[in-house]
Design a protein around this motif. Structure first.
Motif, PDB file in Angstrom:
ATOM      1  N   UNK A 557       0.862  -1.179   0.000  1.00  0.00           N
ATOM      2  CA  UNK A 557       0.000   0.000   0.000  1.00  0.00           C
ATOM      3  C   UNK A 557       0.898   1.228   0.000  1.00  0.00           C
ATOM      4  N   UNK A 558       0.479   2.248  -0.748  1.00  0.00           N
ATOM      5  CA  UNK A 558       1.242   3.502  -0.711  1.00  0.00           C
ATOM      6  C   UNK A 558       0.553   4.440   0.267  1.00  0.00           C
ATOM      7  N   UNK A 559       1.277   4.852   1.289  1.00  0.00           N
ATOM      8  CA  UNK A 559       0.687   5.765   2.273  1.00  0.00           C
ATOM      9  C   UNK A 559       1.327   7.137   2.099  1.00  0.00           C
ATOM     10  N   UNK A 560       0.494   8.170   2.075  1.00  0.00           N
ATOM     11  CA  UNK A 560       1.035   9.525   1.899  1.00  0.00           C
ATOM     12  C   UNK A 560       0.464  10.421   2.991  1.00  0.00           C
ATOM     13  N   UNK A 561       1.306  11.122   3.685  1.00  0.00           N
ATOM     14  CA  UNK A 561       0.820  12.002   4.757  1.00  0.00           C
ATOM     15  C   UNK A 561       1.843  13.092   5.043  1.00  0.00           C
ATOM     16  N   UNK A 562       1.442  14.055   5.887  1.00  0.00           N
ATOM     17  CA  UNK A 562       2.341  15.145   6.253  1.00  0.00           C
ATOM     18  C   UNK A 562       3.487  14.610   7.094  1.00  0.00           C
ATOM     19  N   UNK A 563       4.620  15.215   6.867  1.00  0.00           N
ATOM     20  CA  UNK A 563       5.806  14.686   7.542  1.00  0.00           C
ATOM     21  C   UNK A 563       5.723  14.847   9.061  1.00  0.00           C
ATOM     22  N   UNK A 564       4.975  15.870   9.548  1.00  0.00           N
ATOM     23  CA  UNK A 564       4.902  16.021  11.005  1.00  0.00           C
ATOM     24  C   UNK A 564       4.094  14.907  11.677  1.00  0.00           C
ATOM     25  N   UNK A 565       3.349  14.115  10.891  1.00  0.00           N
ATOM     26  CA  UNK A 565       2.624  12.988  11.483  1.00  0.00           C
ATOM     27  C   UNK A 565       3.436  11.699  11.393  1.00  0.00           C
ATOM     28  N   UNK A 566       4.634  11.854  10.835  1.00  0.00           N
ATOM     29  CA  UNK A 566       5.415  10.668  10.494  1.00  0.00           C
ATOM     30  C   UNK A 566       5.649   9.728  11.675  1.00  0.00           C
ATOM     31  N   UNK A 567       6.154  10.323  12.762  1.00  0.00           N
ATOM     32  CA  UNK A 567       6.519   9.500  13.923  1.00  0.00           C
ATOM     33  C   UNK A 567       5.333   8.725  14.460  1.00  0.00           C
ATOM     34  N   UNK A 568       4.245   9.444  14.602  1.00  0.00           N
ATOM     35  CA  UNK A 568       3.021   8.874  15.154  1.00  0.00           C
ATOM     36  C   UNK A 568       2.524   7.692  14.305  1.00  0.00           C
TER      37      UNK A 568
END
Ligand code: GTP
Ligand code: MG
Length: 634
Positions: A557-568
């Motif tokens: 699956x390709x997941x795309x999101x804002x980098x500030x949510x990365x850790x979470x």
């Protein structure tokens, strides 16, 4: 540091025997008046036999079974002087050297011997923990004239000793005698040996009828007590040093020889070593059923039954206590039913116990059924380790976990109940690994039941790793045994080809190179490894992961999101254990200045986890998918 650890381990090994004995069990006076079991192993060879090499390995395995009960092994009736010579020489060439920095007095107190010519280097002494002999300039000098191989039983790790005991235990049997198994001449010859070596347990590596066992016990006990005067002894009454032994350290009236066949031996190991859960209950059930047949068929039931549980021979926990507790019950005033004979009381007690154990097993079965339902929907792959005993299953689990969580020892049936541990596969994906009981040739039929329930978990596993000791000369035969037992347990060909990965362990011990042609021919993957030296284990983890992804329908699956949510998000994916691989991390450059940077990840997930992921981080997406309809349980 390493040396210190080694010496500590040796110290532990040496003194562990006393510590290992359970204290709470009531002791019954053991044969010969001491609790030590002095065991003679006999491996009968019939005509036609399985070939000299295989027979010898089966004999070694029989020796291994006795050893796994921590019994002292006695030389077989066909011991040759050349075996003793070889052992002494081998000990001389490979002395057990341990350098320790501990306090000398402390060590002496603990029973270590400082050799008379200890080699001194940087203030360190060399101690000889087990062997007699002296050092000279770092060389071990062994006194070849001394009888240093008395304590054969404890030198189990020494292959030469193991092999010599096995060779001396091979007894040719032309035909089985219906009442004594061996012919009269053999019974007498072995009886003589039993007397000479003060043997109190004989393990015959074959199935015996209760009648044969009883008769052999009877006649060999007479030999042990010296009641049957043999030709040799009556001819030279004076020159035998046995006569002095008889007066000093042995109470001959108490001498009792216990005969074990393959069934009772394996049962005994199971009874002594399995401590928990259904496995123990199943074993207890087999044990009780066996005890009952003994009781019914034997006229002098009480004597013969209690003999099974004698002292150290049978520290079988509740089984032991329940069955021999008739007298205790009477003492406690719990005797019921006037006119009940001893045998009836015994039988009733066993029946009651059987009913109780059966009920417990059924209840646990129901519990397991419920759990199974839950397990059916699972996203964490379950991997079962199966294989012949001593193949290295526990070692592999420890190697993957990088710590010793399950005991791995050079003993047959080290592991007796299923243990499950969480591991991480190659990409970090979580998996559950199950260590199971080992298989063995000619597993007595009654015990297959016990196996069935311990191996029930194997049926639910997504992947089954068949661990083989590929360095073993009988590796192929061992594989066949595993396949046969699996078949008896109802696992079919499809199961094998779909779930199986064959692991060729102990490649570090291989003398001939691996046959890669064979590896390529099979329909399932074959992975050569060394669990002891961590060779190729990483690759094995990768292969397990690939196979489980395939079986569990995982896809990228390709997941795309804002980098500030990365850790979470990444933490969630790891915590939920089902992530199998993060690939192609792409930082997407901002379209406009000031926009947060987006990140794209490729992860391999199963559908359930993907849906949960969406529900957790972007619930609006799920609503969109449902087209604004309320959920079904609205
Ligand atoms: N040389 C070598 N020895 C190994 C290897 N793997 C395991 N062993 C040894 O083999 C012996 C048996 O290992 P275990 O892990 O206890 O075997 P198991 O299959 O769990 O045995 P059971 O619990 O009795 O069924 C131990 O002494 C291990 O140290 C290996 O790759 N190389
Ligand atoms: Mg094990």
């Amino acid at each position: 540091m390493l040396i210190r650890r080694l010496s500590n381990a040796l110290l532990k090994y040496r003194f562990s025997k006393e510590a290992a004995e359970p204290q709470q069990v009531q002791r019954v006076k053991a044969p010969f008046g001491f609790t030590q079991v002095n065991c003679l192993v006999i491996h009968p060879i019939f005509y036609p036999n399985k070939g000299p090499e295989l027979e010898l390995y089966l004999a070694e395995e029989a020796v291994g079974l006795s050893k796994s009960l921590n019994w002292t092994l006695e030389k077989g009736p066909f011991w040759k002087e050349e075996y003793s010579q070889k052992i002494r020489i081998s000990q001389g060439r490979n002395p057990l050297q341990v350098k320790v920095e501990n306090n000398e007095d402390e060590l002496k107190e603990e029973g270590w011997e400082l050799s008379s010519k200890a080699h001194l280097r940087n203030g360190e002494y060399i101690y000889l923990p087990f062997l007699n002999g002296t050092y000279d300039d770092g060389q071990m000098l062994v006194d070849l004239s001394s009888e240093s191989d008395d304590d054969l039983g404890h030198e189990w790790k020494n292959k030469i000793i193991r092999n010599s005991i096995a060779k001396s235990s091979l007894v040719k049997v032309k035909r089985i005698h219906s009442s004594t198994f061996f012919t009269k001449g053999k019974v007498a010859m072995l009886g003589e040996h039993i007397y000479d070596k003060k043997i109190n347990a004989v393990f015959i590596n074959h199935e015996l009828t209760p009648l044969q066992t009883r008769n052999l016990e009877k006649v060999w006990t007479q030999y042990a007590k010296g009641e049957i005067a043999t030709f040799r002894r009556s001819e030279n009454p004076d020159d035998s040093d046995m006569a002095t032994d008889a007066e000093t350290d042995i109470e001959y009236e108490d001498a009792y020889v216990k005969v074990f066949d393959r069934f009772t031996m394996i049962l005994q190991i199971f009874a002594k070593r399995s401590t928990q859960g259904v496995a123990r209950q199943q074993i207890e059930l087999s044990f009780l059923k066996f005890a009952k047949t003994k009781l019914v068929r034997s006229g002098s039931a009480f004597a013969s039954l209690s003999s099974i549980f004698l002292g150290d021979l049978m520290m079988a926990k509740e089984v032991y206590l329940e069955v021999v507790s008739a007298k205790q019950r009477r003492a406690l005033g719990k005797m019921s039913g006037s006119g009940e004979s001893e045998i009836q009381i015994q039988r009733r007690q066993i029946d009651e116990r059987i009913a109780k154990v059966r009920r417990q097993i059924e209840e646990e079965g129901l519990q397991r059924g419920k759990l199974k339902q839950k397990k059916l929907i699972h996203t964490v792959p379950r991997i079962a380790l199966i294989g012949y005993t001593n193949a290295g299953k526990s070692q592999l689990l420890n190697c993957i976990l990088q710590k010793e969580v399950v005991e791995s020892k050079d003993l047959l049936f080290q592991t007796l109940s299923t243990t499950s541990k969480q591991i991480r596969l190659a990409s970090g994906q979580k998996a559950i690994m199950l260590d199971t009981i080992g298989f063995i040739t000619d597993l007595p039929h009654d015990l297959v039941e016990s196996f069935k329930c311990t191996l029930e978990e194997v049926a639910d596993a997504d992947i089954v790793l068949h661990i083989r000791d590929i360095s073993h000369p009988c590796s192929e035969q061992q594989k066949q045994v595993v396949l046969e037992v699996l078949q008896q347990l109802g696992f079919n060909e499809e199961f094998y080809s779909k779930k199986m990965i064959e692991v060729w362990n102990k490649i570090d011990l291989m003398r001939t190179p691996i046959d890669f042609k064979q590896i390529q021919q099979e329909t399932y993957p074959i992975v050569p490894i060394s669990a002891l030296f961590n060779t190729n284990v990483k690759q094995l983890l990768q292969i397990m992961e690939d196979k489980s992804n395939l079986i569990m329908n995982k896809r990228p699956y390709k997941l795309r999101y804002n980098i500030d949510e990365h850790q979470q998000r990444l933490k969630w994916l790891f915590d939920n254990g089902n992530i199998s691989g993060i690939k192609n991390e792409i930082h997407i450059t901002p379209v406009k200045k000031g926009n947060p940077t987006e990140i794209e990840y490729e992860v391999i997930l199963d559908e359930i986890t993907y849906n949960r992921y969406i529900a957790t981080f972007t619930p609006e997406l799920r609503i969109k998918k449902n087209k604004g309809m309320p959920p079904p349980n609205w």
